[in-house]
Design a protein around this motif. Structure first.
Motif: not given
Lengths: 279, 381
Positions: B360-368
């Motif tokens: 579970v991840g994303h490119a960044g800029g906010t928390v998960i």
């Protein structure tokens, strides 16, 4: 008889041997190179200045001159390309008792490390910076640098250098160095005297020393080592305290040598202690 | 005037807690350069260091900042710098010099979104692999993570202790959220804080070999001015510190630098385990995402799902033995991190096909969010 000569030779000790890691000799420098002469001038000055050698360290960057630290039999640091001055800054500020000498080449100190040089001089960090200027990148085989004269041939300017070189003493003066001088390796006594002075002065001291690189600069520009030395003798003018803007590297009109700046700006540590430490 | 250890309860940011941890660990030199979101560490150090007799210097760039802390370390003091993405990239050259010359120092990377200038004011966890091998050549490094202001304090102390013990640069990987978040931080009495200093040489100075390993594969380290006449170089060198350009010298030096970390993995690697005993699904995470993961685990448990959580306090060397052992019991792993799969790949490598591995991840800029993790748990359960 032959055995006697051998025995007596083995007892001959050069007066600078105790400052050299003799187990690392032979050095890497080419025949006709000027770095060794500047290095021995530096060693002589270290002795004659009577600074505490146990508290003295040499920091070099990368390149032919950068190898000097590795031959010095004192605490010595051979760092990354261009970064000798910031490394030396950390050494000095963390232990102000140390005498710090930066010994490196023109490509190292003024191309990749140019930014660190001007900031070291601006802060007036208490160190002696000796730049052996041979106009070229020697170790990598003769490429153009920030000090290469206009029209000079190098492996990356095969038809001649289109760009103007730095005037190093002017740069050092404008950036704030306390002491600035320029010599050639032919002017060994004056050079040694200036290094001695620099070692005992406070603040950022800078000495530029012209030295031949026959292998790369000389060969490309049809100038053998002896011819380079003749230029150093015939095309130089000793003129102390001249306006640093007159110190362009122009062999046509003559290269000015001498002591140009000698001032007493407070050092980096003095300024920090005075401004930042609340008594 | 202040004391190095600010004993008491404080409400401070993660960045400030990091600076307090450094001071408590005995750091007396900071060379830095401003960069969001790590600037507050430098600011706090600039205020506090002169008050305790230390030195702060703002250098001309991050290359110089890193070089200055190495010089300071060889002058005999504990030194550090802090930065974020672009600055971390600039430091890589001299991080390599620190590895090669076995120079203890601490580098804090408060991560922001990248690549390049990216998201300066917004968090991410995209520099995990850069911390591992961002400088050239093959080497081992120690990198830690922190998931709260309190851990910024304690992990900074641990970073200094490991740097000194193993004569190596140690990287503390934080992120913008942890760096800028204010939380309660409890600073214990100075006597309760364990600090470690580098092993110093004893005995004969003549012929001393500054890179001859002693206990734990670590060589005692003299300082400049101690009279040992040391030579320190970034060239491949022998135990005397002399450059030796041979295949054998290269093998000997690199192997030793690698082994002094690898052979002490048990001492270096720290993890925290939450409800792992009966877990069918295990979350693996660190930094701010560790808090997301713990919340998601609690929500899943409340719904009756057997979910556990492994929190990584040490990132490098990776806790592969721990993950491998867990893989024999659990059926699935979910790595939670703000990137597209960096530690996830390490988990996959360690699990070695014995369980499913998800990200579970994303490119960044906010928390998960915990909900995003819970959703994935439900899909797998």
């Amino acid at each position: 008889m032959a055995a006697d000569i051998q025995a007596s030779q083995s007892e001959i000790v050069h007066p600078l041997d105790h400052l050299i890691r003799t187990d690392r000799i032979p050095h890497i420098w080419c025949p006709g190179c000027g770095i060794g002469t500047v290095f021995s001038a530096c060693l002589k000055a270290m002795i004659s200045s009577r600074i505490d050698l146990e508290k003295t360290c040499m920091v070099s960057g990368i390149g032919c001159t950068g190898r000097a630290a590795g031959y010095l039999n004192l605490d010595s640091f051979h760092t990354t390309h261009g970064r000798a001055i910031p490394f030396a800054t950390g050494l000095k500020l963390a232990n102000p008792e140390l005498n710090v000498i930066v010994f490196s080449g023109d490509g190292d100190l003024f191309a990749i490390g140019g930014n660190h040089f001007i900031h070291g001089a601006r802060r007036n960090v208490d160190m002696t910076v000796i730049c052996v200027n041979n106009f070229i990148y020697g170790m990598t085989g003769g490429q153009v640098g920030a000090t290469t004269p206009v029209k000079a041939k190098t492996t990356t300017t095969p038809v001649g250098n289109p760009d103007a070189p730095f005037n190093l003493p002017l740069l050092a003066w404008a950036s704030g160095a306390n002491y600035v001088a320029r010599w050639t390796m032919l002017h060994i006594r004056k050079l040694t005297a200036c290094i001695e002075k620099a070692l005992t002065r406070k603040g950022f001291s800078f000495i530029e020393v012209l030295a031949p690189c026959p292998t790369n600069y000389g060969r490309k520009n049809k100038e053998n080592s002896l011819e380079t030395l003749r230029l150093y003798r015939d095309k130089t003018i000793i003129k102390n305290n001249v306006d640093p803007s007159e110190l362009d590297m122009d062999f046509e009109k003559g290269i000015i040598l001498g002591e140009f700046v000698s001032r007493e700006r407070p050092t980096c540590i003095e300024n920090y202690d005075r401004t930042c430490r609340i008594p | 005037m202040r004391l190095a250890v600010l004993t008491g309860e404080h409400y401070i940011t993660g960045d400030e807690a990091c600076a307090e941890g450094a001071l408590a660990a005995g750091c007396t030199f900071f060379g830095g350069y401003p960069i969001t979101p790590a600037t507050e560490i430098a600011e706090h150090m600039s205020k506090c260091l002169p008050e305790i007799g230390g030195t702060f210097i703002q250098m001309e760039d991050e290359i110089a900042a890193m070089a200055s802390i190495l010089g300071a370390s060889w002058a005999g003091v504990k030194s550090m710098t802090s930065t974020s993405g672009p600055g971390f990239s600039l430091m890589m050259e001299n991080i390599g010099l620190a590895v090669c010359t076995e120079t203890p120092c601490v580098v804090v990377n408060v991560q922001r979104g990248g690549p390049s200038t990216g998201l300066p004011t917004m968090g991410a966890q995209g520099d995990m692999m850069q911390a591992r091998w961002g400088s050239h050549g093959h080497y081992e490094i120690i990198a830690l993570a922190a998931s709260s202001a309190q851990e910024m304090f304690s992990q900074t102390i641990t970073a200094f202790n490991l740097a000194e013990k193993y004569r190596t640069p140690v990287i503390l990987l934080a992120d913008e959220v942890i760096g800028h978040m204010s939380e309660k931080v409890i600073i214990p009495e100075a006597s309760e804080i364990k600090t470690v200093s580098r092993p110093k040489p004893q005995g004969e100075k003549e012929g001393f070999r500054p890179f001859q390993p002693g206990e734990n594969g670590v060589a005692p380290m003299p300082s400049a001015g101690d009279g040992y006449k040391i030579h320190v170089t970034g060239l491949t060198h022998d135990e005397r510190g002399y450059p030796v350009m041979t295949v054998e010298a290269q093998a000997q030096m690199v192997e030793r630098i690698v082994k002094k970390i690898q052979n002490n993995r048990d001492d270096i690697i720290k993890t925290e385990s939450y409800s792992l005993d009966d877990a069918e699904i295990i979350l693996v995470s660190y930094g701010i995402s560790a808090r997301t993961s713990l919340a998601a685990m609690n929500q899943a448990r409340a719904l009756g799902m057997k979910v556990g959580f492994l929190k990584l306090l040490t990132i490098w060397p990776f806790a592969e033995e721990k993950v491998r052992a867990l893989a024999t019991k659990a059926r699935a792993f979910i790595t939670v991190e703000i990137n597209y799969g960096q530690i996830h790949l390490e988990v996959m490598r360690s699990v070695a096909g014995k369980a499913e591995c998800h990200l579970v991840g994303h490119a960044g800029g906010t928390v998960i969010t915990p909900e995003q993790v819970l959703e994935r748990i439900k899909e797998l359960y």
